[in-house]
Design a protein around this motif. Structure first.
Motif, PDB file in Angstrom:
ATOM      1  N   TYR A 199      -8.110   2.896  -0.157  1.00  0.00           N
ATOM      2  CA  TYR A 199      -7.571   2.365  -1.406  1.00  0.00           C
ATOM      3  C   TYR A 199      -7.838   3.350  -2.542  1.00  0.00           C
ATOM      4  O   TYR A 199      -8.746   4.181  -2.472  1.00  0.00           O
ATOM      5  N   ALA A 244      -2.898  -9.138   2.575  1.00  0.00           N
ATOM      6  CA  ALA A 244      -1.999  -7.993   2.704  1.00  0.00           C
ATOM      7  C   ALA A 244      -1.288  -7.986   4.049  1.00  0.00           C
ATOM      8  O   ALA A 244      -0.262  -7.323   4.216  1.00  0.00           O
ATOM      9  N   THR A 245      -1.821  -8.706   5.020  1.00  0.00           N
ATOM     10  CA  THR A 245      -1.279  -8.704   6.375  1.00  0.00           C
ATOM     11  C   THR A 245      -0.129  -9.694   6.573  1.00  0.00           C
ATOM     12  O   THR A 245       0.465  -9.732   7.653  1.00  0.00           O
ATOM     13  N   ASP A 259       1.260 -10.333  -5.363  1.00  0.00           N
ATOM     14  CA  ASP A 259       2.516 -10.001  -4.687  1.00  0.00           C
ATOM     15  C   ASP A 259       3.094 -11.214  -3.970  1.00  0.00           C
ATOM     16  O   ASP A 259       3.915 -11.094  -3.068  1.00  0.00           O
TER      17      ASP A 259
END
Length: 452
Positions: free
Chosen positions: A183, A36-37, A31
């Motif tokens: 998840y 992810a933070t 991404d």
């Protein structure tokens, strides 16, 4: 319905270089990021360097940093004693299979300082610290399940992360919170081994711990969960958890990876908790990767392999690497009781000033936190737990708008997580935060009570 203030990136914008780098990153990362933070609006800001309380991005923009790599940098960026110590040790080598004196130096400091820690083992991350603390509790008790606080973040170990991201549609009844998987594809067996407790619900904690007591190895407790609202624990809740755990032979594991920065002796000591194990990280590494598991010699004996194979083997190629050890020792050595008190006084002044701005503007906000930590909530009353701090869609838009407003004013304010101060900050920096917030309140969208 509220609407976000749209960002306006363009090739000619101040973030042009970050936009270019993000375009490259999206080719090689799923991404465009490796964490992810990482916050993006819509593009992450790429950092060139840090200078004390400030960071400078690749476009030359300068920001007061209230993130400090998720509360890690208690002295801000480029803390000279740590950098000087690291530059010296780099010439001697960065990692070995053998131990070094540096790991003893840091261990002695932490054991001397934190009441619950008689012995310690080093790992590389907070996630590993929590993971091995849970494993140690299992090895010591012979039980497999854990209890943990709803909404609390403890890293990426399957059991520890269960229940950290529930939503109104998934978290279930207040009396029986659901262990929501973190998840897709999480084995059902993981959820079966996790009991979720609501923070500051004393009677609920007693009931749910007692009901599962015969299978619980430990209660994983963050003294002030950041993602849970950065709310202080009530004395009756602490008493309920500790008394019930002791009655049933369940260990208390305090996750202080973030909250160790609350005092010279840590957060457990601050709130009167006497844990069997503590997981630490972040500030103790001086800006380098680190984690630690500490506790009573009785429980830590599960790591002892001197007479054969330990009940719990713990290794790690980079565990106790000399770079992290020496940077951590320099950083923590400078965090004297006086330094902690000074940083807390600065935090107190900030929280009071933010609250005064809210009162003056009669605004729909509250402020939580302690010591050098704070969090702003778009709510009229201070939340008591994760469910109450969870933002409505309109509140989430307001928080994104506030984060953007701060960034446009040269301040990095985390979105929906703990913000923190560093010893590199000045009274003028505190004034800047308060002034920015006050000016935001003057233009902030109003949330009507019925939107909840």
């Amino acid at each position: 319905m509220l609407h976000e203030i749209p960002a306006a990136p363009s090739a000619a914008s101040p973030g042009a270089k970050s936009n270019t780098l993000f375009a490259r990153a999206r080719v090689v990362f799923p991404d465009g990021t490796t964490r992810a933070t990482v916050e993006r609006d819509p593009t992450p800001q790429y950092v060139l360097r840090g200078e004390g309380a400030y960071l400078i991005d690749v476009d030359g923009q300068r920001f007061l940093d209230l993130n400090n790599n998720f509360t890690t940098l208690i002295h801000g960026h480029g803390f000279a004693p740590a950098m000087d110590a690291v530059s010296r040790v780099l010439r001697d080598g960065t990692c070995f299979s053998n131990p070094t004196v540096h790991e003893i130096d840091l261990a002695e400091l932490l054991v001397d300082r934190i009441p619950a820690v008689e012995q310690i083992r080093f790992v590389n991350t907070g996630t590993e610290a929590v993971m091995f603390a849970i494993k140690a509790a299992r090895a010591f008790t012979g039980r497999s399940a854990i209890a943990k606080i709803e909404g609390a973040y403890h890293g990426a170990y399957d059991w520890a992360e269960t229940g950290q991201g529930g939503t109104p549609s998934t978290w279930g009844s207040p009396d029986a919170p659901v262990p929501v998987p973190a998840y897709a594809g999480t084995p059902q067996s993981v959820a079966d081994e996790v009991v979720i407790l609501r923070f500051n619900d004393a009677e609920g904690a007693r009931r749910r711990i007692s009901a599962a007591a015969d299978r619980l190895a430990c209660i994983l407790l963050d003294p002030m969960p950041s993602r849970g609202g950065l709310i202080p624990p009530s004395p009756d809740f602490v008493a309920a958890v500790v008394e019930t755990a002791h009655h049933h032979g369940i260990l208390i594991v305090c996750d202080e990876v973030l909250n160790l920065r609350q005092s010279y002796r840590g957060a457990s000591a601050r709130y009167g908790i006497e844990p069997d194990l503590i997981a630490a990280g972040k500030i103790i590494g001086g800006g380098f990767p680190i984690g630690a598991i500490g506790g009573s010699s009785r429980v830590m004996s599960v790591f002892d392999g001197s007479a054969g194979r330990a009940e719990l083997a713990q290794g790690g190629t980079f565990s106790a690497n000399p770079v992290s050890m020496i940077a951590g020792r320099a950083t923590m050595g400078a965090m004297t009781e006086t330094a902690f008190a000074s940083l807390e006084a600065m935090g107190d002044r900030l929280r009071v000033a933010l609250a005064e701005a809210i009162e003056r503007r009669q605004a729909h906000y509250t402020v939580s936190g302690a010591a050098s930590l704070f969090r702003i909530h778009p709510k009229r009353t201070l939340p008591r737990d994760y469910r109450e701090s969870y933002p409505s869609p309109d509140e989430a838009i307001v928080m994104k708008t506030m984060t953007r407003f701060f960034r446009n004013e040269g301040v990095i304010l985390p979105d929906g997580a703990a913000a923190c101060l560093s010893t590199a900050m000045t009274e003028a920096d505190i004034d800047k935060i308060v002034d920015t917030f006050d000016r935001f309140l003057a233009v902030a969208p109003v949330i009507e009570e019925e939107t909840r």
